[in-house]
Design a protein around this motif. Structure first.
Motif, PDB file in Angstrom:
ATOM      1  N   ARG A 295       0.829  -1.190   0.000  1.00  0.00           N
ATOM      2  CA  ARG A 295       0.000   0.000   0.000  1.00  0.00           C
ATOM      3  C   ARG A 295       0.876   1.258   0.000  1.00  0.00           C
ATOM      4  O   ARG A 295       0.612   2.233  -0.693  1.00  0.00           O
TER       5      ARG A 295
ATOM      6  N   LYS B  87       2.361   1.867  -3.349  1.00  0.00           N
ATOM      7  CA  LYS B  87       1.330   2.355  -4.246  1.00  0.00           C
ATOM      8  C   LYS B  87       1.168   3.869  -4.045  1.00  0.00           C
ATOM      9  O   LYS B  87       1.082   4.633  -4.992  1.00  0.00           O
ATOM     10  N   ASN B  88       1.158   4.275  -2.793  1.00  0.00           N
ATOM     11  CA  ASN B  88       1.007   5.693  -2.502  1.00  0.00           C
ATOM     12  C   ASN B  88       2.181   6.513  -2.975  1.00  0.00           C
ATOM     13  O   ASN B  88       2.019   7.633  -3.419  1.00  0.00           O
TER      14      ASN B  88
ATOM     15  N   TRP C 239       4.177   6.269  -5.607  1.00  0.00           N
ATOM     16  CA  TRP C 239       4.127   6.731  -7.004  1.00  0.00           C
ATOM     17  C   TRP C 239       2.980   7.710  -7.208  1.00  0.00           C
ATOM     18  O   TRP C 239       3.102   8.696  -7.939  1.00  0.00           O
ATOM     19  N   TYR C 240       1.889   7.475  -6.516  1.00  0.00           N
ATOM     20  CA  TYR C 240       0.715   8.346  -6.639  1.00  0.00           C
ATOM     21  C   TYR C 240       1.088   9.785  -6.299  1.00  0.00           C
ATOM     22  O   TYR C 240       0.827  10.716  -7.046  1.00  0.00           O
ATOM     23  N   TRP C 241       1.760   9.979  -5.181  1.00  0.00           N
ATOM     24  CA  TRP C 241       2.133  11.333  -4.779  1.00  0.00           C
ATOM     25  C   TRP C 241       3.217  11.919  -5.665  1.00  0.00           C
ATOM     26  O   TRP C 241       3.207  13.114  -5.963  1.00  0.00           O
ATOM     27  N   MET C 242       4.127  11.066  -6.123  1.00  0.00           N
ATOM     28  CA  MET C 242       5.176  11.556  -7.005  1.00  0.00           C
ATOM     29  C   MET C 242       4.591  12.109  -8.303  1.00  0.00           C
ATOM     30  O   MET C 242       4.998  13.160  -8.789  1.00  0.00           O
ATOM     31  N   PHE C 243       3.652  11.396  -8.834  1.00  0.00           N
ATOM     32  CA  PHE C 243       3.023  11.839 -10.088  1.00  0.00           C
ATOM     33  C   PHE C 243       2.278  13.162  -9.890  1.00  0.00           C
ATOM     34  O   PHE C 243       2.188  13.981 -10.779  1.00  0.00           O
ATOM     35  N   LEU C 244       1.729  13.322  -8.706  1.00  0.00           N
ATOM     36  CA  LEU C 244       0.920  14.522  -8.447  1.00  0.00           C
ATOM     37  C   LEU C 244       1.752  15.730  -8.030  1.00  0.00           C
ATOM     38  O   LEU C 244       1.339  16.871  -8.218  1.00  0.00           O
TER      39      LEU C 244
ATOM     40  N   VAL D 268       4.358  17.809  -8.646  1.00  0.00           N
ATOM     41  CA  VAL D 268       4.697  19.083  -9.293  1.00  0.00           C
ATOM     42  C   VAL D 268       3.455  19.947  -9.511  1.00  0.00           C
ATOM     43  O   VAL D 268       3.439  21.139  -9.192  1.00  0.00           O
TER      44      VAL D 268
ATOM     45  N   LEU E 103       0.639  19.823  -8.010  1.00  0.00           N
ATOM     46  CA  LEU E 103       0.057  20.228  -6.732  1.00  0.00           C
ATOM     47  C   LEU E 103       0.821  21.405  -6.138  1.00  0.00           C
ATOM     48  O   LEU E 103       0.229  22.399  -5.713  1.00  0.00           O
TER      49      LEU E 103
END
Lengths: 273, 434, 289
Positions: free
Chosen positions: C4, C7-8, C10-15, C17, C19
């Motif tokens: 989990r 999973k989080n 990569w999710y935050w990394m993608f978001l 910049v 954000l």
């Protein structure tokens, strides 16, 4: 109605609409060849005497080569940044279904609603304090203002790209990053082109933000220079219209080419399938 | 959710720290640079007059040639947006200019924390009498005038001659009215669409310039009285109504959407109307369209205020140069020296007269400094005591254009009673000065 | 648990910049702006806290409420008009007709010029050219469009349709063209009418485009500024002044920055409520279709 007459009918409607849509451009183009006096006497008709001088003067006053380059560099950089990071953000928001992704999606949507004038002064102050009022600062601002719409568009488009595609890649040992850039991003091409077009025209034409952020001589963008034809009282329409014509043409060419690219992209995708 | 907030804060903090560091580094850098070239001074000028941008920039360049240690950066705000907005943004960004523009007491009040006393400049001593009143607080002047401008009723000499009207004789409102009626009766013979073109879309023409002539007597021509007035009586409202009605009734219609370009260039410049309310600043525009017409075929009638002065012209200073007191003394000195040079040196005077084509606001200019017919008349009026002082820069901020001017648009298109307009004007003025 | 976390990550990394840029460029300035709304800030002075004083004067500001209502009216009308025209144009240029590429470019051209200049050009058209038409044909209706609040309203709608029509068209096109060709061909073989084809095949498949476009046009309608300033500048008598212009005039015309910030906050709350409700409803509808 047969197919052929139907199509001729549609083409005729297209032609009429096209003419209506073109009318203001006709006004710009035709008046760019007139003297100032001629514009006011005879707005709609052909010039009584064709004047090329407007173009020479306008090009000179706009310092067109430098200014064009300035606009180009800012537009290209901003659009590249917007496409790169917004597609990634949209991908994250679309693929992960959680409370935070829903909330963040709404946050992005809300950001689109804020009128620029209300954040203008604090924004300039904030960037001024950290000495970021320059091209890089401007590109960063465009990312902030431009990413919500781009995310919106990518988010919509991602829905029609099956999850199995990237999940298969990940099972094959790709990282998320690789999976996104090698598989998902290429299939988002039509959306990328759309996002690029919408942002290019916005940034290329934007006046207020660059006028506040760019404050070095020789770094002005085209809209800033064009506004020097509009004085406190008087507008030098003959120069402004010549300038406008020169500014619009490259964008039209770009748009026309980009459109062909979209169509090509779609056909290519179809063949692969 | 908590984690999300944490993350955002950390990121923001990180970015702030990073950019803060680089920012700090940069300042240190420039400081050491400054130390290395001790006498070098950079003066940033932020000004609003697009019309003389090129001439002004070349003047700055000329100054740098004889003063190599001074660099002058001129930034001009393009038309279509508000100078005030751009100036505020400029100040907020921390890159404060050394020289900028203020209009009068209302601006001085807004900018007072930034304004440097200019009594140590030569120009302040040489400014024509009374011109510094509007920018003086407690006996100290805070601005130097750009130039003098004046307005009245500009008329087409050929049309007047054809109609058999002698412009020199028109020195009362009644005579003006009579002439207008004569012109109106012979419209088709004279080949005009109407007598006037009233650009009510331009709220500065109606809300500022027109109203100015009728508020000036109420405040005894003293801009500071206007600035300090908590309320207005609108004493000359009948006279103003007469003037507005005359211009509106005999104007090309509809007036509420008529703008400056249509009034000056399209209608007056091509001989489709006989008279317009404008000032000497229209000369370059008319000259560009038809040099002979502008030089020989136009004149300016006085602007009659019925029951007060009926043979005078409103004359005043459109803008002042102001200096930023937060700048270091060297920069401030260099900035003031530049403006002194511009208006008082022989080289500068030549530029002011020949390239800016200003009506000079300072002593020491030759009597034939002004060559265009409108400017000459304004200058003559000023020197013969036929001037009505400008007080509109003493109106509450935005009142003249956004309140009165907008109501005048409704009045001329028949959607607002005159009495209501007067009531609104009194009410909005009082509210703004609460 | 470990999975989990990954999973989080990569999710935050993608978001990250996007954000960060959004927070720095939009939300921090907004927060500063909200703080200013409780002060006497003019844009230059050092702000002093004055509490709710600014909020109290808002209810008597007739002009503000008028501009808000005017904006609402304008948004409602322009959302319908722009989307109808935009979708029609998109349907037209995605058919196999002669010169469709040229048409796409032509329709899109209004977007290539900035709003202020467009406003000036249309002012030219409404004032000068409409006037010549009126004189030529003797039809009074063409004269004085911008001198009257009602026709001024419609003038602005026309400008919006002309400019934004193709903006939404581009987005509709992107979605229409992603509809598989086979689906449409199959429908044609089955002999469905063009209307049925639109109603039952195209319409459901471009539902996301609807959500996006309604949102864009609604928020643009409310935020419209450049065109308003250049075309009517609120005239006559501030009757065609929209909210963004009202806020701008308060801030810079009358130097009441703090008071303008409040209007902005109120305005934002209203627009956000409307737009997000609309997005929510559309999302739900998309699922149902």
């Amino acid at each position: 109605m047969t197919r052929k007459t139907g199509q001729a009918f549609l083409a005729a409607i297209g032609l009429i609409l096209g003419i209506i849509w073109m009318f203001p451009f006709y006004i710009v183009l035709i008046n760019s060849f007139k003297t100032q006096r001629d514009i006011f006497i005879n707005t709609m008709g052909l010039p009584s005497k064709w004047v090329i001088d407007n173009y020479i003067t306008a090009a000179e006053k706009l310092n067109i080569a430098t200014t064009f380059f300035n606009s180009l560099i800012i537009t290209v950089a901003s659009v590249a940044v917007i496409c790169t990071f917004s597609s990634m953000a949209a991908y994250a928001l679309e693929r992960v279904k959680s409370k935070s992704s829903t909330v963040l999606f709404l946050v992005f949507a809300t950001a689109m609603l804020i009128p620029f004038q209300t954040v203008m002064l604090p924004l300039v102050a904030e960037f001024g304090r950290v000495h970021m009022l320059n091209r890089i600062g401007l590109v960063f601002m465009y990312l902030g203002f431009g990413s919500p719409l781009a995310i919106f568009l990518y988010h919509g488009a991602l829905k029609s790209i099956p999850r199995s595609l990237d999940e298969a890649a990940i099972i094959d040992g790709c990282s998320r990053f690789q999976a996104f850039w090698m598989i998902i991003f290429p299939s988002l091409k039509p959306t990328t082109v759309t996002v690029a077009i919408l942002n290019i025209i916005w940034i290329w034409n934007d006046y207020l933000l660059p006028s506040l952020v760019i404050n070095k001589k020789g770094m002005e963008t085209l809209p800033i220079m064009i506004f020097y034809f509009f004085g406190q009282y008087t507008k030098q329409w003959h120069l402004a219209m010549a300038g406008l014509t020169m500014v619009i043409i490259p964008v039209i060419i770009f748009y026309f080419l980009a459109q062909k690219e979209i169509i090509k992209g779609i056909t290519a995708g179809a063949v692969k399938q | 959710m908590k984690r999300l907030m944490c993350l955002i804060f950390t990121l923001v903090l990180a970015v702030y720290l990073l950019s803060g560091c680089s920012g700090g580094g940069k300042t240190a850098n420039t400081e050491s640079k400054n130390a290395a070239q001790a006498e070098k001074v950079t003066v940033d000028v932020f000004q609003f007059k697009v019309e003389f941008k090129d001439a002004f920039e070349s003047a700055a360049k000329k100054y740098t040639e004889s003063h190599p240690n001074v660099t002058i950066n001129v930034t001009t705000v393009g038309g279509g947006t508000d100078y005030g907005a751009a100036l505020k943004a400029k100040f907020n960004s921390g890159e404060e200019p050394a020289v900028f523009n203020v209009g009068g007491p209302q601006d001085v009040a807004i900018w007072k924390d930034k304004l440097a006393d200019v009594s140590d400049t030569k120009a302040a001593g040489q400014a024509l009498p009374g011109l510094l009143t509007g920018v003086t607080i407690d006996g100290k002047p805070y601005g130097l005038p750009y130039n003098i401008e004046g307005y009245g009723l500009i008329y087409n000499k050929d049309i007047f001659t054809k109609a058999g009207i002698k412009a020199e004789d028109i020195n009362t409102f009644e005579k003006l009215e009579e002439a207008v009626k004569t012109l109106d009766a012979n419209k088709s013979k004279l080949g005009i669409d109407a007598v006037f073109a009233l650009p009510a879309k331009e709220t500065w023409v109606t809300g500022l310039h027109m109203s100015n002539a009728f508020f000036s007597p109420e405040f005894d021509g003293d801009i500071m009285k206007a600035f300090n007035a908590k309320t207005i009586d609108f004493k000359y409202q009948d006279a103003m109504k007469k003037m507005l009605d005359l211009q509106n009734k005999y104007s090309v219609q509809p007036t509420a959407s008529l703008d400056y370009a249509a009034q000056v260039q399209k209608l007056f410049g091509t001989g489709r109307v006989a008279i317009i309310q404008q000032g000497n600043w229209v000369f370059p525009d008319l000259s560009k369209m038809d040099a002979d017409f502008a030089q020989n075929k136009i004149g300016m009638l006085p602007y009659p205020v019925y029951g007060y002065k009926e043979d005078c012209y409103p004359v005043g200073v459109p803008m002042y140069w102001a200096f930023n007191k937060n700048k270091d003394p060297n920069t401030l000195k260099a900035a003031k020296d530049f403006i002194d040079w511009l208006y008082l040196s022989d080289e500068g005077k030549k530029i002011v007269m020949e390239q800016f084509k200003f009506i000079p606001a300072y002593n020491g200019y030759p009597s034939d400094a002004v060559s265009d017919p409108l400017g000459k008349q304004v200058l003559a009026a000023a020197s013969q005591g036929k001037a009505i002082n400008w007080v509109f820069m003493g109106y509450p901020d935005g009142w003249g254009m956004n309140k009165l001017g907008q109501d005048i648009q409704l009045y001329v298109s028949g959607q607002l009673e005159w009495d209501k307009l007067v009531d609104n004007a009194k009410k909005t003025w009082a509210e703004a000065r609460k | 648990m470990k999975k989990r976390k990954n999973k989080n990550a990569w999710y935050w990394m993608f978001l990250a910049v996007c954000l960060v840029s959004l927070v720095i460029v939009v939300f921090i300035p907004l927060a500063i702006g909200i703080w200013y709304s409780f002060t006497d800030w003019t844009g230059i002075n050092n702000p002093t806290f004055i509490g709710m004083k600014n909020y109290a004067r808002l209810k008597d500001d007739k002009l503000f409420w008028h501009s808000l209502l005017f904006s609402a009216k304008f948004s409602a009308v322009s959302v319908i008009a722009v989307n109808t025209v935009g979708l029609t144009l998109a349907m037209l240029v995605t058919r196999n007709i002669k010169g469709k590429n040229a048409l796409r470019t032509i329709f899109f051209m209004p977007n290539l010029i900035g709003g202020l200049i467009l406003g000036f050009i249309w002012q030219f058209i409404f004032v000068d050219i409409f006037d010549s038409i009126s004189r030529f044909t003797g039809i009074k209706a063409f004269s004085g469009w911008l001198a009257d609040p009602n026709t001024g309203f419609w003038g602005m709608v026309i400008l919006a349709v002309w400019q934004m029509g193709a903006y939404v068209m581009v987005i509709y096109i992107a979605f229409i063209e992603s509809i598989p060709e086979e689906l449409l061909e199959a429908a044609e073989i089955d002999g469905v009418t063009p209307f049925q084809r639109f109603r039952h095949i195209i319409f459901p498949l471009i539902a996301p485009a609807f959500t996006i476009n309604l949102f864009i046009t609604l928020s643009n309608g409310f935020k419209l500024f450049d065109q308003n300033l250049a075309l009517t500048n609120g005239g006559p008598g501030n009757m065609t002044q929209m909210v963004a212009l009202n806020i701008y005039q308060t801030a810079f015309g009358e130097s009441m920055m703090a008071y303008a910030q409040i209007k902005a906050v109120i305005f934002l709350v209203i627009v956000a409520t409307f737009s997000l409700t609309q997005v929510y409803i559309n999302k739900k509808r998309e699922v149902e279709l």
